[in-house]
Design an enzyme around this catalytic site. Structure first.
Site, PDB file in Angstrom:
ATOM      1  N   LYS A  55      -4.757 -31.109  -3.893  1.00 51.64           N
ATOM      2  CA  LYS A  55      -5.481 -29.850  -3.655  1.00 51.64           C
ATOM      3  C   LYS A  55      -5.310 -28.908  -4.840  1.00 51.64           C
ATOM      4  O   LYS A  55      -6.264 -28.284  -5.293  1.00 51.64           O
ATOM      5  CB  LYS A  55      -4.941 -29.144  -2.400  1.00 51.64           C
ATOM      6  CG  LYS A  55      -5.473 -29.707  -1.107  1.00 51.64           C
ATOM      7  CD  LYS A  55      -4.767 -29.064   0.079  1.00 51.64           C
ATOM      8  CE  LYS A  55      -4.978 -29.914   1.313  1.00 51.64           C
ATOM      9  NZ  LYS A  55      -4.060 -29.668   2.394  1.00 51.64           N
ATOM     10  N   GLN A  99       0.043 -26.347   5.153  1.00 51.65           N
ATOM     11  CA  GLN A  99      -0.078 -27.790   5.363  1.00 51.65           C
ATOM     12  C   GLN A  99       0.573 -28.199   6.687  1.00 51.65           C
ATOM     13  O   GLN A  99       1.721 -27.850   6.953  1.00 51.65           O
ATOM     14  CB  GLN A  99       0.568 -28.541   4.186  1.00 51.65           C
ATOM     15  CG  GLN A  99       0.416 -30.050   4.230  1.00 51.65           C
ATOM     16  CD  GLN A  99      -1.017 -30.527   4.057  1.00 51.65           C
ATOM     17  OE1 GLN A  99      -1.825 -29.889   3.381  1.00 51.65           O
ATOM     18  NE2 GLN A  99      -1.351 -31.648   4.670  1.00 51.65           N
ATOM     19  N   ASP A 122      -8.866 -23.053   6.479  1.00 48.14           N
ATOM     20  CA  ASP A 122      -8.818 -24.253   7.329  1.00 48.14           C
ATOM     21  C   ASP A 122      -9.661 -24.074   8.595  1.00 48.14           C
ATOM     22  O   ASP A 122      -9.939 -25.053   9.291  1.00 48.14           O
ATOM     23  CB  ASP A 122      -7.364 -24.516   7.770  1.00 48.14           C
ATOM     24  CG  ASP A 122      -6.709 -25.643   7.007  1.00 48.14           C
ATOM     25  OD1 ASP A 122      -7.428 -26.553   6.560  1.00 48.14           O
ATOM     26  OD2 ASP A 122      -5.470 -25.617   6.873  1.00 48.14           O
TER      27      ASP A 122
HETATM   28  N1  GUN Z   1      -2.833 -31.931   7.495  1.00 47.69           N
HETATM   29  C1  GUN Z   1      -3.725 -32.936   7.574  1.00 47.69           C
HETATM   30  N2  GUN Z   1      -4.986 -32.456   7.446  1.00 47.69           N
HETATM   31  C2  GUN Z   1      -4.890 -31.130   7.273  1.00 47.69           C
HETATM   32  C3  GUN Z   1      -5.836 -30.091   7.064  1.00 47.69           C
HETATM   33  O1  GUN Z   1      -7.066 -30.287   7.019  1.00 47.69           O
HETATM   34  N3  GUN Z   1      -5.315 -28.850   6.904  1.00 47.69           N
HETATM   35  C4  GUN Z   1      -3.983 -28.604   6.967  1.00 47.69           C
HETATM   36  N4  GUN Z   1      -3.593 -27.349   6.836  1.00 47.69           N
HETATM   37  N5  GUN Z   1      -3.086 -29.540   7.155  1.00 47.69           N
HETATM   38  C5  GUN Z   1      -3.532 -30.798   7.301  1.00 47.69           C
END
Ligand code: GUN
Length: 297
Positions: A55, A99, A122
């Protein structure tokens, strides 16, 4: 026997990142600063660390500022909430992503509730979930948003189509169903307790599989000509050499004989998630700066 089309999510995601990069340049010219994305990682889970690194790289590649906040697995909930309060106040930051999963001693719902909904890239905050459910402008979870983009690219107008979502998670299944409903599909959510799931999936013009069970959706369940979006990422070790491989929630090789089109795993939905995260960050930056949402997003 005809074989269905493989939807190239990797190429679509690359195109979306290019569009975001152009939008970032235009935003910086207007706002006098770059959009900023903060990612919070608690602990050292290897898969989460890989995602977070990826990311960060892609955030910088589209011209945005990337801020990473790594905290030990032992962090207390109050300290994590304090960090989020600081990020909410920080004007350089347009998007906050914590996350998941978080360690067991931390209440995920409380952490998500602490994020400013305007920075919730998100789309997990109840305010954004509620806005999506009531047809208002919202930040929408990245993976289902990526799925709808691929579906519209493949099928055009989705109005009136039968859609079956397999899986009812807050991250994918539920927002996916809302997005399909907003496109005027007839939507069914199937899940682990659903009776005769094969016949329900067989009704669908659109199948979105997001259950996290390797190759659970069988080829013969698929109606001829349906379009299948496979969100699953499951690691299986079933070869003689003992090496593992990644498979989706759909038995892709079987399904190919039935589908109009299907996303592969890997290279389908996966690359879309980060591209949409960057898109959401750019959209959040515009809203926070009082600027109109950029064209094409
Ligand atoms: N863990 C797995 N997928 C995601 C996501 O799309 N966002 C976040 N914050 N954590 C994750």
């Amino acid at each position: 026997m005809t074989i269905g089309k493989i939807i190239d999510g990797k190429a679509y995601a690359a195109g979306l990142r290019d569009t975001v990069a152009e939008g970032v340049t235009a935003f910086a010219a207007q706002a006098g600063r770059k959009p900023g994305l903060a990612v919070v990682l608690v602990g050292e889970d290897p898969a989460s660390s890989v995602y977070v690194r990826s990311k960060g790289k892609m955030t910088v590649a589209v011209g945005m500022e990337s801020y990473e906040f790594k905290r030990p697995v032992s962090i207390g909930q109050d300290d994590l909430l304090d960090l989020i309060a600081e990020l909410n106040q920080d004007d350089r930051i347009d998007g906050i992503l914590v996350q998941l999963p978080l360690p067991d001693h931390i209440d995920e719902a409380s952490v998500i509730a602490a994020i400013d909904p305007a920075k919730d890239v998100d789309g997990f905050h109840v305010v954004n979930a509620g806005r999506l459910a009531t047809g208002q402008e919202a930040l929408v979870p990245c993976t289902p948003m990526g799925c709808i983009m691929l579906l519209k690219d493949e099928l055009g107008d989705l109005s009136g189509l039968e859609a079956v979502v397999v899986g009812r998670s807050n991250i994918v299944g539920k927002p996916m169903a809302q997005l399909l409903l907003a496109e005027s599909c007839t939507v069914t959510i199937a899940h682990s307790r659903t009776r005769d799931i094969a016949s329900i999936v067989h009704r669908a013009d659109i199948v979105v599989a997001a259950v996290g069970r390797a190759e659970m959706v069988k080829g013969e369940w698929i109606k001829p000509g349906a379009t299948v979006i496979d969100v699953g990422i499951n690691r299986v070790t079933d070869t003689e050499d003992g090496k593992s491989r990644i498979v989706g929630d759909v038995a892709t090789a079987e399904a190919l004989a039935h589908v109009r089109a299907i996303t592969p795993v890997p290279g389908g939905v996966g690359p879309m998630t980060i591209a949409v995260l960057l898109r959401n960050t750019l959209v959040a930056a515009h809203a926070r700066a009082g600027l109109a949402k950029p064209e094409g997003l």
